[in-house]
Design a protein around this motif. Sequence first.
Motif, PDB file in Angstrom:
ATOM      1  N   PRO A  26     -27.663  27.263  25.713  1.00 29.91           N
ATOM      2  CA  PRO A  26     -27.225  26.355  24.652  1.00 29.91           C
ATOM      3  C   PRO A  26     -27.100  24.924  25.160  1.00 29.91           C
ATOM      4  N   GLU A  27     -27.313  23.981  24.273  1.00 38.35           N
ATOM      5  CA  GLU A  27     -27.147  22.577  24.623  1.00 38.35           C
ATOM      6  C   GLU A  27     -25.672  22.176  24.646  1.00 38.35           C
ATOM      7  N   ALA A  45     -12.675  37.257  13.364  1.00 40.07           N
ATOM      8  CA  ALA A  45     -13.299  36.297  12.452  1.00 40.07           C
ATOM      9  C   ALA A  45     -13.882  35.115  13.226  1.00 40.07           C
ATOM     10  N   ALA A  46     -13.199  34.712  14.301  1.00 42.05           N
ATOM     11  CA  ALA A  46     -13.715  33.632  15.150  1.00 42.05           C
ATOM     12  C   ALA A  46     -15.020  34.060  15.813  1.00 42.05           C
ATOM     13  N   LYS A  47     -15.083  35.318  16.238  1.00 46.48           N
ATOM     14  CA  LYS A  47     -16.325  35.834  16.824  1.00 46.48           C
ATOM     15  C   LYS A  47     -17.456  35.826  15.795  1.00 46.48           C
ATOM     16  N   TYR A  48     -17.112  36.178  14.578  1.00 49.98           N
ATOM     17  CA  TYR A  48     -18.103  36.165  13.488  1.00 49.98           C
ATOM     18  C   TYR A  48     -18.612  34.739  13.257  1.00 49.98           C
ATOM     19  N   MET A  49     -17.700  33.782  13.268  1.00 47.35           N
ATOM     20  CA  MET A  49     -18.087  32.388  13.116  1.00 47.35           C
ATOM     21  C   MET A  49     -19.016  31.964  14.248  1.00 47.35           C
ATOM     22  N   ALA A  50     -18.710  32.392  15.469  1.00 44.66           N
ATOM     23  CA  ALA A  50     -19.543  32.047  16.629  1.00 44.66           C
ATOM     24  C   ALA A  50     -20.958  32.595  16.464  1.00 44.66           C
ATOM     25  N   GLU A  51     -21.069  33.815  15.933  1.00 44.61           N
ATOM     26  CA  GLU A  51     -22.391  34.399  15.691  1.00 44.61           C
ATOM     27  C   GLU A  51     -23.166  33.588  14.666  1.00 44.61           C
ATOM     28  N   LEU A  52     -22.478  33.178  13.589  1.00 41.91           N
ATOM     29  CA  LEU A  52     -23.137  32.383  12.546  1.00 41.91           C
ATOM     30  C   LEU A  52     -23.619  31.038  13.092  1.00 41.91           C
ATOM     31  N   VAL A  53     -22.759  30.395  13.889  1.00 44.58           N
ATOM     32  CA  VAL A  53     -23.111  29.082  14.447  1.00 44.58           C
ATOM     33  C   VAL A  53     -24.322  29.194  15.367  1.00 44.58           C
ATOM     34  N   LYS A  54     -24.322  30.203  16.218  1.00 45.70           N
ATOM     35  CA  LYS A  54     -25.448  30.391  17.133  1.00 45.70           C
ATOM     36  C   LYS A  54     -26.741  30.606  16.368  1.00 45.70           C
ATOM     37  N   LYS A  55     -26.673  31.422  15.330  1.00 44.04           N
ATOM     38  CA  LYS A  55     -27.859  31.730  14.533  1.00 44.04           C
ATOM     39  C   LYS A  55     -28.339  30.512  13.759  1.00 44.04           C
ATOM     40  N   ARG A  56     -27.432  29.802  13.108  1.00 42.37           N
ATOM     41  CA  ARG A  56     -27.815  28.699  12.218  1.00 42.37           C
ATOM     42  C   ARG A  56     -28.169  27.418  12.965  1.00 42.37           C
ATOM     43  N   LYS A  60     -28.611  26.440  19.784  1.00 39.96           N
ATOM     44  CA  LYS A  60     -28.303  25.191  20.477  1.00 39.96           C
ATOM     45  C   LYS A  60     -26.805  24.996  20.707  1.00 39.96           C
ATOM     46  N   ILE A  61     -25.993  25.613  19.848  1.00 38.09           N
ATOM     47  CA  ILE A  61     -24.546  25.501  20.011  1.00 38.09           C
ATOM     48  C   ILE A  61     -23.952  26.896  20.128  1.00 38.09           C
ATOM     49  N   GLU A  62     -23.098  27.061  21.115  1.00 45.23           N
ATOM     50  CA  GLU A  62     -22.438  28.344  21.333  1.00 45.23           C
ATOM     51  C   GLU A  62     -20.931  28.133  21.339  1.00 45.23           C
ATOM     52  N   PHE A 256     -25.740  19.603  12.114  1.00 44.16           N
ATOM     53  CA  PHE A 256     -24.986  20.718  12.662  1.00 44.16           C
ATOM     54  C   PHE A 256     -23.491  20.627  12.329  1.00 44.16           C
ATOM     55  N   VAL A 257     -23.013  19.415  12.034  1.00 42.54           N
ATOM     56  CA  VAL A 257     -21.602  19.247  11.665  1.00 42.54           C
ATOM     57  C   VAL A 257     -21.304  20.037  10.395  1.00 42.54           C
ATOM     58  N   GLU A 258     -22.172  19.893   9.393  1.00 43.75           N
ATOM     59  CA  GLU A 258     -21.994  20.633   8.142  1.00 43.75           C
ATOM     60  C   GLU A 258     -22.216  22.125   8.346  1.00 43.75           C
ATOM     61  N   ILE A 259     -23.106  22.475   9.242  1.00 48.54           N
ATOM     62  CA  ILE A 259     -23.352  23.898   9.520  1.00 48.54           C
ATOM     63  C   ILE A 259     -22.091  24.553  10.086  1.00 48.54           C
ATOM     64  N   ILE A 260     -21.424  23.892  11.016  1.00 49.86           N
ATOM     65  CA  ILE A 260     -20.201  24.456  11.593  1.00 49.86           C
ATOM     66  C   ILE A 260     -19.108  24.557  10.538  1.00 49.86           C
ATOM     67  N   GLU A 261     -19.007  23.555   9.666  1.00 51.70           N
ATOM     68  CA  GLU A 261     -18.015  23.616   8.587  1.00 51.70           C
ATOM     69  C   GLU A 261     -18.290  24.806   7.679  1.00 51.70           C
TER      70      GLU A 261
END
Length: 329
Positions: A26-27, A45-56, A60-62, A256-261
């Motif tokens: 990841p960058e 739920a935080a782990k689930y969010m981490a999976e979504l962020v990595k995928k979307r 590049k972000i982990e 990516f800011v909106e993606i994390i939100e």
Amino acid sequence: MKKVLLVALLLICIFFACRKEEPSHPELVLRYADNQSTGYPTVEAAKYMAELVKKRTGGKIEIRIYPDSVLGSENSVMEQMTYGGIDMSRFSLGTLSRFFPELWTLQLPYLYTDSEHMWRVLDGDIGDMYLREMSGKGIIGLAWYDAGARSFYTRTPISSFASLQDLTIRVQENDMMSRTIELLGAEAVQIPYGDVYSALQKLRIDGAENNLPSYVFMDHNQAAPYFYQDEHFRLPEVVMISADAQKKVSAIDPGFVEIIEACARDSGVYERKLWQEEENRAYEKAVQSGVTFIIPSDEDMFALKQAMEPLYHELGQKEREIVERIRDT
């Protein structure tokens, strides 16, 4: 035939040339702190969010999750986030109110009639307004998590509202909670979450107050087997990111800011489902362990709410209007 093969080969080359593969590394790695253990709804739920962020973000972000308070207590994590020492976390309103006094209103006891009422409020304009108001002091609000309703539990039976008087009750390190306990005629003692079990065992306190999953998850039911289910607080929790971390995210790709939100909001919906399941499991475990549940009578509930009136009278005009909007929602 040769032309067909050439066209097919060309298409395959174009496909692989245009395909966006996840980078092997990841960058940007974001550190996410939680004071609960693996398996707890907020951590999962935080782990689930981490999976979504990595995928979307295409890898590049982990987001790396650090449960069990390994990065510090909630107050410590909050302080570290304000200067970018920790990137993300989930906070209770009790902790956040030290930094954002405007959250006082959402902490009022007996503010909501039930869980559905609270989510109608937080999923609407009022919830969005508070998330925006929290976006300051180096941290930014992203989404709401459920934390259930908080009730009292004690070493000795509570038969009525009057039974709470003169007891020593542990509360979070939060002035609103201390005031609430004192208005009931009990003594409030602010003790860190991880020290409650020991305080109960050593008879330093007569009881505490928390949600049912936390009560069972930390084995407090073994030391305080009487659960007075008055549900005085419904305190949602907030997923937050440090402003410094958000700048790093934007430097990679502003989108990516909106993606994390969005991932945080999606994880919030997922966490509510996990929370309901955990509450059901916690209730069954509590019953099996011998916990006595006491449901306050209508008369007791009226007395409890009347005791809280001084807190409502202290509100300013703006806060009173918000309370009225909440009650009308």
